[in-house]
Motif scaffolding. Structure first.
Motif, PDB file in Angstrom:
ATOM      1  N   ASP A  25      -6.830   0.912  -2.009  1.00  9.10           N
ATOM      2  CA  ASP A  25      -6.634   1.692  -0.781  1.00  9.10           C
ATOM      3  C   ASP A  25      -5.496   2.691  -0.946  1.00  9.10           C
ATOM      4  O   ASP A  25      -5.548   3.813  -0.423  1.00  9.10           O
ATOM      5  CB  ASP A  25      -6.343   0.754   0.394  1.00  9.10           C
TER       6      ASP A  25
ATOM      7  N   ASP B 292      -5.537   6.871  -0.459  1.00  7.08           N
ATOM      8  CA  ASP B 292      -4.567   7.638   0.330  1.00  7.08           C
ATOM      9  C   ASP B 292      -3.808   8.641  -0.530  1.00  7.08           C
ATOM     10  O   ASP B 292      -3.415   9.714  -0.053  1.00  7.08           O
ATOM     11  CB  ASP B 292      -3.576   6.692   1.007  1.00  7.08           C
TER      12      ASP B 292
ATOM     13  N   MET C  21       0.996   3.926  -3.080  1.00  8.12           N
ATOM     14  CA  MET C  21       0.553   5.300  -2.809  1.00  8.12           C
ATOM     15  C   MET C  21       1.618   6.304  -3.257  1.00  8.12           C
ATOM     16  O   MET C  21       1.321   7.302  -3.935  1.00  8.12           O
ATOM     17  CB  MET C  21       0.282   5.473  -1.320  1.00  8.12           C
TER      18      MET C  21
ATOM     19  N   LYS D 106       0.829  -1.206   0.000  1.00  7.74           N
ATOM     20  CA  LYS D 106       0.000   0.000   0.000  1.00  7.74           C
ATOM     21  C   LYS D 106       0.861   1.253   0.000  1.00  7.74           C
ATOM     22  O   LYS D 106       0.621   2.196  -0.773  1.00  7.74           O
ATOM     23  CB  LYS D 106      -0.918   0.000   1.223  1.00  7.74           C
ATOM     24  N   ASP D 107       1.893   1.263   0.820  1.00  6.82           N
ATOM     25  CA  ASP D 107       2.764   2.429   0.936  1.00  6.82           C
ATOM     26  C   ASP D 107       3.456   2.729  -0.384  1.00  6.82           C
ATOM     27  O   ASP D 107       3.453   3.874  -0.868  1.00  6.82           O
ATOM     28  CB  ASP D 107       3.792   2.170   2.040  1.00  6.82           C
TER      29      ASP D 107
ATOM     30  N   LYS E 230      -5.117  10.140  -2.959  1.00  7.09           N
ATOM     31  CA  LYS E 230      -6.133  11.068  -3.484  1.00  7.09           C
ATOM     32  C   LYS E 230      -6.133  11.069  -5.007  1.00  7.09           C
ATOM     33  O   LYS E 230      -6.215  12.111  -5.659  1.00  7.09           O
ATOM     34  CB  LYS E 230      -5.929  12.482  -2.925  1.00  7.09           C
TER      35      LYS E 230
END
Length: 396
Positions: A355, A359, A323, A319-320, A361
């Motif tokens: 997800d 995060d 993003m 996820k990190d 946007k």
């Protein structure tokens, strides 16, 4: 009578579905004194014959099925027929892609549990990962020498997973040594230098071949950031497709040096290709602070989850990084993102990427799904063989 293992009641269901693994908790008792790797008969709790399997007393996977045919013997002819069948299965993708590097044996998916064999030009690079394959190693290598008389054989059984099978690590030439462990392979007209001794896995990541080709389809005129670039093979396809700029990022200077060799090998020195030795997570944050932007980003990280206990942490890592990549993409930018963690199921991976978009946007949509190349088949009865999944996303 040969040694055999008797299963606990109702633990034969997976075998009736022809799944090749028998876990230790499924075993009621072992009859006889099989050695590690010995072939044993597998019987249900009522004494009905189910399969022949390789016994592994040290592993949680207590036995791996060789065959569900009671009349089939686990001998030289068995290994020869399995290998010839695997070679025939791959004939079309080999010809279609002009491949001189491909996976010949993909373990359980080719009905040879625990065995990986990759072909790199004139070298067979072999990983023996299970007690059953190790027990039959001399038969295996003899059969390979018969089928491929003009090939050298190199063993890359130097991986920690062998310890779970009660095996030590092993690496080196099986046949007469060649002058070098480096070879050049071709895929779809691209040349790639591979070192079967020092390279990752058996020497290289053959499973991403289709994904590299896909990257080239989107590359023309784009500024591209290739993260975890290893030897730069995604970049080769992008540069050959006239990308405006390609930046390779990896923590290994050795890998980046080989990436530079691959660029020269393909006559792409005049292309705008850069090499950055840096931790990807740190560099993406640095680029975000500098407000750097790219038209396309490739995320092909190493496996984040080796066990179920690591899965939550892996999700956070995926996820990190996704993003951060999304925050660096221009409008309508292309993200190629991958997970090679077998425990990361496709739906979960898609959720993690979704997800990450929240995060970041950013809005996005999947325009292509990718997976391991055709020479890494997935048996219908062995879903664990499906491990590599990828998404091509366009971000608003």
């Amino acid at each position: 009578m040969s040694a055999r293992i008797m299963l606990n009641p109702k633990r034969e269901k997976s075998l009736l579905r022809r799944h090749p693994w028998i876990f230790s908790k499924a075993v009621n008792k072992v009859v006889g004194k099989p050695l590690p790797g010995d072939t044993v008969d597998v019987l249900d709790s009522k004494g009905n014959w189910l399969a022949k399997a390789a016994y592994s007393p040290s592993s949680q996977i207590r036995a791996r099925v060789w065959t569900f045919d009671q009349d089939e013997h686990i001998d030289r002819e068995f290994f020869k027929s399995r290998i010839l069948a695997a070679q025939a299965l791959r004939a079309k993708p080999i010809i279609d892609g002009g491949l001189t590097g491909y996976r010949l044996i993909a373990g359980e998916s080719d009905n040879l549990p625990g065995l990986t064999i990759d072909v790199y030009d004139n070298i067979l690079s072999c990983q023996l990962l299970s007690a059953g394959i190790e027990f039959n190693r001399h038969i295996l290598f003899s059969v390979l020498e018969e089928i491929f008389p003009d090939y050298a054989i190199y063993e890359r059984s130097d991986v920690e997973v062998r310890k779970k099978e009660g095996l030590g690590l092993s690496k080196g030439w099986i046949t007469e040594p060649l002058d070098s462990t480096e070879v050049v392979i071709e895929e779809h007209g691209i040349k790639i230098k591979v070192d079967v001794d020092k390279g990752h896995k058996t020497g290289f990541y053959l499973d991403q071949r289709d994904s590299r080709l896909a990257a080239g389809r989107y590359a023309k005129g784009k500024t591209i950031l290739n993260c975890f670039s290893y030897t730069g093979t995604f970049s080769l396809h992008c540069a050959a497709a006239d990308a405006a700029e390609v930046t390779n990022v990896d923590v290994s200077q050795t890998a980046l040096d080989l990436a530079k060799e691959n660029i020269a090998l393909n006559g792409l020195e005049d292309k705008n290709v850069n090499f950055v030795k840096q931790d990807v997570f740190k560099l993406l944050r640095q680029y975000r602070e500098e407000n750097r932007k790219f038209d396309m980003i490739i995320l092909d990280p190493p496996k984040f989850a080796e066990s179920k206990a690591q899965l939550n942490g892996a999700c956070r890592g995926y996820k990190d990084i996704n993003m951060l990549a999304m925050q660096l993409l221009n409008k309508n930018g292309i993200l190629l993102t991958f997970s090679c963690s077998g425990l990361m199921e496709s739906n979960l991976f898609q959720k993690v990427v979704a997800d990450a978009a929240l995060d970041a946007k950013r809005e996005g949509r999947i325009i292509e799904r990718l997976q391991q190349a055709a020479d890494h088949p997935i048996s219908l009865n062995y879903p664990e063989g499906y491990y590599l999944k990828g998404l091509i996303c366009q971000m608003d």
